[in-house]
Scaffold this active site. Structure first.
Site, PDB file in Angstrom:
ATOM      1  N   CYS A 149       0.826  -1.051   0.514  1.00 35.82           N
ATOM      2  CA  CYS A 149       0.326   0.186   0.008  1.00 35.82           C
ATOM      3  C   CYS A 149       1.130   1.374  -0.234  1.00 35.82           C
ATOM      4  CB  CYS A 149      -0.417   0.255   0.969  1.00 35.82           C
ATOM      5  SG  CYS A 149      -1.962   2.111   1.358  1.00 35.82           S
ATOM      6  N   HIS A 172      -7.327   3.641  -8.735  1.00 36.57           N
ATOM      7  CA  HIS A 172      -6.125   3.988  -8.119  1.00 36.57           C
ATOM      8  C   HIS A 172      -6.175   2.801  -6.993  1.00 36.57           C
ATOM      9  CE1 HIS A 172      -6.071   7.781 -10.081  1.00 36.57           C
ATOM     10  NE2 HIS A 172      -4.353   7.485 -10.004  1.00 36.57           N
ATOM     11  N   CYS A 175      -4.617  -0.139  -0.039  1.00 39.01           N
ATOM     12  CA  CYS A 175      -5.065  -1.394   1.851  1.00 39.01           C
ATOM     13  C   CYS A 175      -6.580  -1.145   1.632  1.00 39.01           C
ATOM     14  CB  CYS A 175      -4.379  -1.776   2.172  1.00 39.01           C
ATOM     15  SG  CYS A 175      -4.333  -0.380   3.696  1.00 39.01           S
ATOM     16  N   CYS A 247     -37.743  17.777  14.869  1.00 41.22           N
ATOM     17  CA  CYS A 247     -38.720  17.495  13.824  1.00 41.22           C
ATOM     18  C   CYS A 247     -37.288  16.825  13.266  1.00 41.22           C
ATOM     19  CB  CYS A 247     -39.233  18.515  13.598  1.00 41.22           C
ATOM     20  SG  CYS A 247     -40.108  18.020  11.495  1.00 41.22           S
ATOM     21  N   CYS A 271     -45.602  18.030  11.807  1.00 45.14           N
ATOM     22  CA  CYS A 271     -45.509  18.214  13.346  1.00 45.14           C
ATOM     23  C   CYS A 271     -46.161  19.807  14.098  1.00 45.14           C
ATOM     24  CB  CYS A 271     -43.804  18.561  14.131  1.00 45.14           C
ATOM     25  SG  CYS A 271     -43.323  20.455  13.329  1.00 45.14           S
ATOM     26  N   CYS A 276     -42.404  29.879   7.850  1.00 42.40           N
ATOM     27  CA  CYS A 276     -42.174  30.833   5.878  1.00 42.40           C
ATOM     28  C   CYS A 276     -40.857  29.550   5.013  1.00 42.40           C
ATOM     29  CB  CYS A 276     -41.591  31.872   6.256  1.00 42.40           C
ATOM     30  SG  CYS A 276     -40.978  32.397   4.340  1.00 42.40           S
ATOM     31  N   CYS A 289     -40.420  38.354   2.178  1.00 50.58           N
ATOM     32  CA  CYS A 289     -39.475  38.011   3.331  1.00 50.58           C
ATOM     33  C   CYS A 289     -38.161  38.965   2.918  1.00 50.58           C
ATOM     34  CB  CYS A 289     -38.714  36.590   2.284  1.00 50.58           C
ATOM     35  SG  CYS A 289     -39.443  35.844   2.394  1.00 50.58           S
ATOM     36  N   CYS A 329     -31.620  75.451  29.855  1.00 49.91           N
ATOM     37  CA  CYS A 329     -30.828  77.078  28.971  1.00 49.91           C
ATOM     38  C   CYS A 329     -30.168  75.826  27.435  1.00 49.91           C
ATOM     39  CB  CYS A 329     -30.071  77.275  29.783  1.00 49.91           C
ATOM     40  SG  CYS A 329     -29.266  78.981  29.488  1.00 49.91           S
TER      41      CYS A 329
END
Length: 529
Positions: A149, A172, A175, A247, A271, A276, A289, A329
């Protein structure tokens, strides 16, 4: 038993409308749950309905409101099935393996149309870019007697005569131990799955799912597939994970970026979480958005701190030190350079005499510019605070309304146990609380929208719709806060039911008109969108 009375609120028959819009069970995806017209009279007298009867009356309404979008919820199994079908379709079209087809699709972020268009023009180039290589044989795993190897330099002799090796179609070979360690590190530590490439430093061939299954343990293979599912959702512009905690579902919605300037794609996961689809934030109808992002940024950063400084402070005309007026003042003295000047016009105090009310420099250009700048800052700050305070008030009121409902629900449960009231007879409170929460959210975002709208006749009409909804919401909220006595429950139930229907209708009117305004290009903004 008291019979329900028809009640008309500002010309709106709330009993009938409420019967049409009420849902006795959770809404189905993309549609409302309503009653048939022939069942409205039965529903009008809820005292005679049992739980089972009420559920039997409900049917699915296929009508879609103008501000609704089509969508569907996806489980993990749905996501994996969708990937498999897309890969099988491409595999049959291009005459490649399903694993290679999946690699091609992931390279194009599951944009099948774009992949087909590019592949038809230059298939070899596309395969090379994606990391797919034609081969007559699958990636081969062999036990070899004479192999060393190049990674760990372990040979067959170190393993007693044979060493397990793996070669991708690129040729290629390393091991199996090194390959296993390599892919385990990619999956476990780096969280990679989409483009785990051949171990050779110059090779871009992607290790497909079939090969990964030969190298990873069942536990890591499960994690690998989860990562692939995540990349499918992350890469697909029409699928988004539900942002609710814990969820594991996703939502599919065919909305383009261009459409986000005319619609607000609010979806509801199985769920129960509503959000959005365009930006992933909680539902923000009726504001698009792009405007929501501007508003949240404005609320989060310190731009309004600068406005406050501009509205309540001035710079010394001589040394430019920031000075806050702490007295009545207008004769100001800079503590740093001791320069004396007039707070009103910023001119030298020596030219004003003893009576600043007769400031002879009041109309000069420099003084006018200074006053104008401060006035603009003050007005800008006051305008922002006007809308922000009302925006925040509805946000807080929604939480308080829900806490109030929880207290009322507990009381109603006690009444069910001590009186003859049935479960169906107390569900009007939940419907009222849900409607109130939705309307509070809608009203909250209307103030954001008006803040960025240019003042014109359309804005005036929009504020009229806003006022009508807000007035109805406050009346319903006040009704829920009223003390509950056993002898007043029938009348209170009728009143709350009528108000709930009216509030629901006012919200629909506002949202429908707003969406129509986007599509007709009625809304003009005072900032670039």
């Amino acid at each position: 038993m008291e019979q329900d009375q028809d009640f008309t609120y500002d010309g709106f028959d709330s009993t009938d409308e409420y019967a049409e819009s009420a849902d006795l069970d959770d809404m189905s995806v993309g549609s409302d749950q309503v009653l048939d017209e022939e069942d409205e009279d039965v529903y009008g007298d809820m005292d005679v309905l049992s739980d089972d009867m009420a559920l039997e009356q409900s049917v699915v309404d296929v009508r879609k409101r103008p501000y609704d979008v089509e969508y569907r919820c996806l489980t993990i199994d749905d996501i994996e099935t969708a990937q498999r079908k897309e890969a099988e379709h491409i595999a049959g079209m291009f005459m490649v393996s399903t694993a290679d087809a999946a690699v091609l699709l992931r390279h194009f972020q599951w944009n099948k149309e774009k992949l087909i268009e590019r592949y038809m023009d230059e298939p070899d180039e596309i395969k090379r870019e994606a990391g797919v290589l034609d081969s007559d044989s699958c990636p081969r795993m062999l036990d070899m007697p004479d192999f060393t190897c190049d990674i760990c330099f372990m040979s067959a002799d170190d393993y007693g005569g044979l060493i397990s090796t793996l070669a991708m179609p690129c040729g290629h070979r390393y091991c199996k131990s090194c390959y296993t360690h390599y892919v385990e590190q990619k999956v476990r530590q780096e969280g990679e799955s989409r483009r785990i490439q051949c171990m050779h430093e110059k090779c871009k061939l992607v290790i497909d799912e079939d090969t990964m299954s030969q190298l990873l343990s069942p536990e890591l293979m499960h994690r690998y597939r989860i990562l692939l599912d995540r990349t499918y959702v992350d890469d697909n512009p029409h699928v988004r994970w539900c942002p609710a905690p814990d969820c594991e579902m996703a939502v599919e919605c065919a909305v383009t970026r261009k459409q986000l300037y005319t619609i607000i794609p609010t979806v509801r996961c199985n769920c129960g979480h509503s959000f959005c689809f365009g930006c992933g934030l909680d539902g923000h109808q009726p504001v698009i958005c792009a405007v929501v992002r501007l508003w949240l940024k404005k609320c989060a950063d310190d731009s309004e701190t600068s406005n406050w400084i501009g509205a309540n402070t001035k710079e010394c005309p001589k040394c430019c030190s920031t000075i806050e007026k702490n007295g009545g003042c207008n004769h100001m003295t800079c503590r740093k350079c001791k320069y004396e000047f007039c707070w009103i016009c910023s001119g030298p105090w020596s030219e004003h005499g003893n009576n600043y009310y007769n400031c002879n420099r009041y109309d000069e250009k420099a003084g006018a510019e200074a006053r104008d700048a401060q006035t603009r800052s003050r007005l800008s700050l006051e305008r922002y605070l006007h809308y922000f305070n009302r925006y925040r008030n509805h946000e807080q009121s929604a939480r308080l309304d829900w806490k109030l409902y929880l207290k009322i629900e507990k009381k109603m449960e006690e009444l069910q146990q001590t009186t003859s009231l049935t479960w169906i007879e107390v569900q009007f409170l939940k419907k009222a609380a849900d409607t109130l929460t939705e309307c509070r959210s809608t009203l909250k975002w209307t103030y954001c929208m008006i803040y960025y709208l240019q003042r014109n006749n359309m804005t005036e009409l929009y504020e009229d719709n806003q006022r009508d909804l807000e007035r109805a919401v406050e009346e319903l909220s006040g009704q829920l806060e009223s003390p509950i006595e056993q002898e007043t429950i029938p009348a209170m139930r009728q009143k709350v039911t009528d108000l709930t229907a009216y509030v629901h209708k006012r919200r629909e009117i506002l949202l429908t008109d707003t969406i129509a305004g986007y599509q007709e290009d009625r809304w003009q903004w005072n900032v670039p969108i």
